[in-house]
Scaffold this motif. Structure first.
Motif, short mmCIF file in Angstrom:
data_model
loop_
_atom_site.label_atom_id
_atom_site.label_comp_id
_atom_site.label_asym_id
_atom_site.label_seq_id
_atom_site.Cartn_x
_atom_site.Cartn_y
_atom_site.Cartn_z
N PHE A 17 0.83 -1.20 0.00
CA PHE A 17 0.00 0.00 0.00
C PHE A 17 0.87 1.26 0.00
CE2 PHE A 17 -2.94 3.15 1.80
CZ PHE A 17 -4.04 2.94 0.96
N GLN A 18 1.91 1.27 0.82
CA GLN A 18 2.81 2.42 0.89
C GLN A 18 3.62 2.59 -0.39
OE1 GLN A 18 3.03 4.93 3.08
NE2 GLN A 18 1.27 4.01 4.08
N GLU A 19 4.04 1.48 -0.97
CA GLU A 19 4.79 1.53 -2.24
C GLU A 19 3.93 2.15 -3.34
OE1 GLU A 19 8.01 0.78 -3.07
OE2 GLU A 19 8.46 0.34 -0.98
N LEU A 20 2.67 1.71 -3.40
CA LEU A 20 1.77 2.27 -4.40
C LEU A 20 1.52 3.75 -4.14
CD1 LEU A 20 -0.81 -0.65 -4.71
CD2 LEU A 20 0.88 0.05 -6.43
N LYS A 21 1.34 4.08 -2.87
CA LYS A 21 1.10 5.47 -2.49
C LYS A 21 2.28 6.36 -2.88
CE LYS A 21 -0.42 8.19 1.48
NZ LYS A 21 -0.70 8.18 2.92
N SER A 22 3.49 5.84 -2.73
CA SER A 22 4.69 6.61 -3.09
C SER A 22 4.75 6.89 -4.59
CB SER A 22 5.97 5.91 -2.63
OG SER A 22 6.25 4.78 -3.44
N LEU A 23 4.04 6.08 -5.37
CA LEU A 23 3.95 6.29 -6.82
C LEU A 23 2.73 7.14 -7.20
CD1 LEU A 23 4.85 2.69 -8.06
CD2 LEU A 23 6.32 4.72 -8.07
N GLY A 24 2.01 7.59 -6.19
CA GLY A 24 0.82 8.40 -6.44
C GLY A 24 -0.44 7.59 -6.70
N ILE A 25 -0.37 6.30 -6.40
CA ILE A 25 -1.53 5.43 -6.62
C ILE A 25 -2.26 5.23 -5.30
CG2 ILE A 25 -2.32 3.17 -7.42
CD1 ILE A 25 0.30 3.07 -9.11
N THR A 26 -3.38 5.89 -5.18
CA THR A 26 -4.23 5.76 -4.00
C THR A 26 -5.41 4.85 -4.35
OG1 THR A 26 -5.61 7.64 -4.63
CG2 THR A 26 -3.65 8.11 -3.28
N THR A 27 -6.21 4.54 -3.36
CA THR A 27 -7.40 3.72 -3.62
C THR A 27 -8.29 4.40 -4.66
OG1 THR A 27 -7.31 2.81 -1.39
CG2 THR A 27 -9.41 2.64 -2.53
N THR A 28 -8.43 5.71 -4.55
CA THR A 28 -9.28 6.45 -5.48
C THR A 28 -8.72 6.40 -6.91
OG1 THR A 28 -9.92 7.94 -3.70
CG2 THR A 28 -10.33 8.70 -5.94
N CYS A 60 3.32 -6.27 -10.08
CA CYS A 60 4.71 -6.40 -10.54
C CYS A 60 5.02 -5.36 -11.61
CB CYS A 60 4.96 -7.80 -11.09
SG CYS A 60 5.02 -9.09 -9.84
N ALA A 61 4.09 -5.17 -12.54
CA ALA A 61 4.30 -4.20 -13.62
C ALA A 61 4.41 -2.78 -13.07
CB ALA A 61 3.17 -4.31 -14.64
N VAL A 62 3.49 -2.42 -12.19
CA VAL A 62 3.45 -1.07 -11.64
C VAL A 62 4.68 -0.78 -10.78
CG1 VAL A 62 2.21 0.45 -10.04
CG2 VAL A 62 0.95 -0.85 -11.75
N LEU A 63 5.06 -1.74 -9.94
CA LEU A 63 6.19 -1.53 -9.03
C LEU A 63 7.54 -1.86 -9.68
CD1 LEU A 63 4.76 -3.00 -5.69
CD2 LEU A 63 4.80 -0.60 -6.45
N GLU A 64 7.48 -2.42 -10.90
CA GLU A 64 8.68 -2.86 -11.61
C GLU A 64 9.51 -3.81 -10.74
OE1 GLU A 64 10.61 0.78 -12.85
OE2 GLU A 64 9.21 1.03 -14.52
N MET A 65 8.81 -4.83 -10.25
CA MET A 65 9.42 -5.84 -9.39
C MET A 65 9.02 -7.23 -9.85
SD MET A 65 8.82 -4.42 -5.54
CE MET A 65 9.60 -2.95 -4.93
N GLN A 66 9.74 -8.23 -9.39
CA GLN A 66 9.39 -9.62 -9.61
C GLN A 66 8.55 -10.10 -8.43
OE1 GLN A 66 10.18 -11.62 -12.32
NE2 GLN A 66 10.83 -9.66 -13.19
N PRO A 67 7.73 -11.16 -8.61
CA PRO A 67 6.93 -11.66 -7.49
C PRO A 67 7.77 -11.94 -6.24
CG PRO A 67 6.20 -12.71 -9.50
CD PRO A 67 7.44 -11.90 -9.85
#
Length: 88
Positions: A17-28, A60-67
């Motif tokens: 959740f924090q990683e997504l938030k740091s990319l500007g991706i919120t629940t909304t 994985c695509a959004v965070l540019e990470m592997q599982p």
């Protein structure tokens, strides 16, 4: 009624959740763009790993990470008895 104990066998290595938030991706924003549903974002926020492979792929695509960078397997005694000991 007795509650069943939930045994986690997969855990997040990161705070999704924090990683997504740091990319500007919120629940909304996730909901508006169709990236993740509100219920999936809630799972991320609560560290609930019961997501679909499609959602893991998107993550994985959004965070540019592997599982393996996102989740880890945690062996339980139940797993050992149920699966591994049967192989011997």
């Amino acid at each position: 009624m007795l509650e069943k104990e939930v045994i986690k066998v997969l855990e997040y290595k990161i705070n999704v959740f924090q990683e997504l938030k740091s990319l500007g991706i919120t629940t909304t924003t996730a909901k508006k763009t169709g990236l993740f549903s509100q219920s999936v974002m809630k799972k991320f926020k609560n560290s609930d790993t019961s997501i679909t492979l499609d959602n893991l792929n998107r993550l994985c695509a959004v965070l540019e990470m592997q599982p393996r960078d996102i989740i880890k397997y945690v062996e339980t005694e139940e797993d050992r008895e149920k699966y591994l000991l049967k192989m011997k």
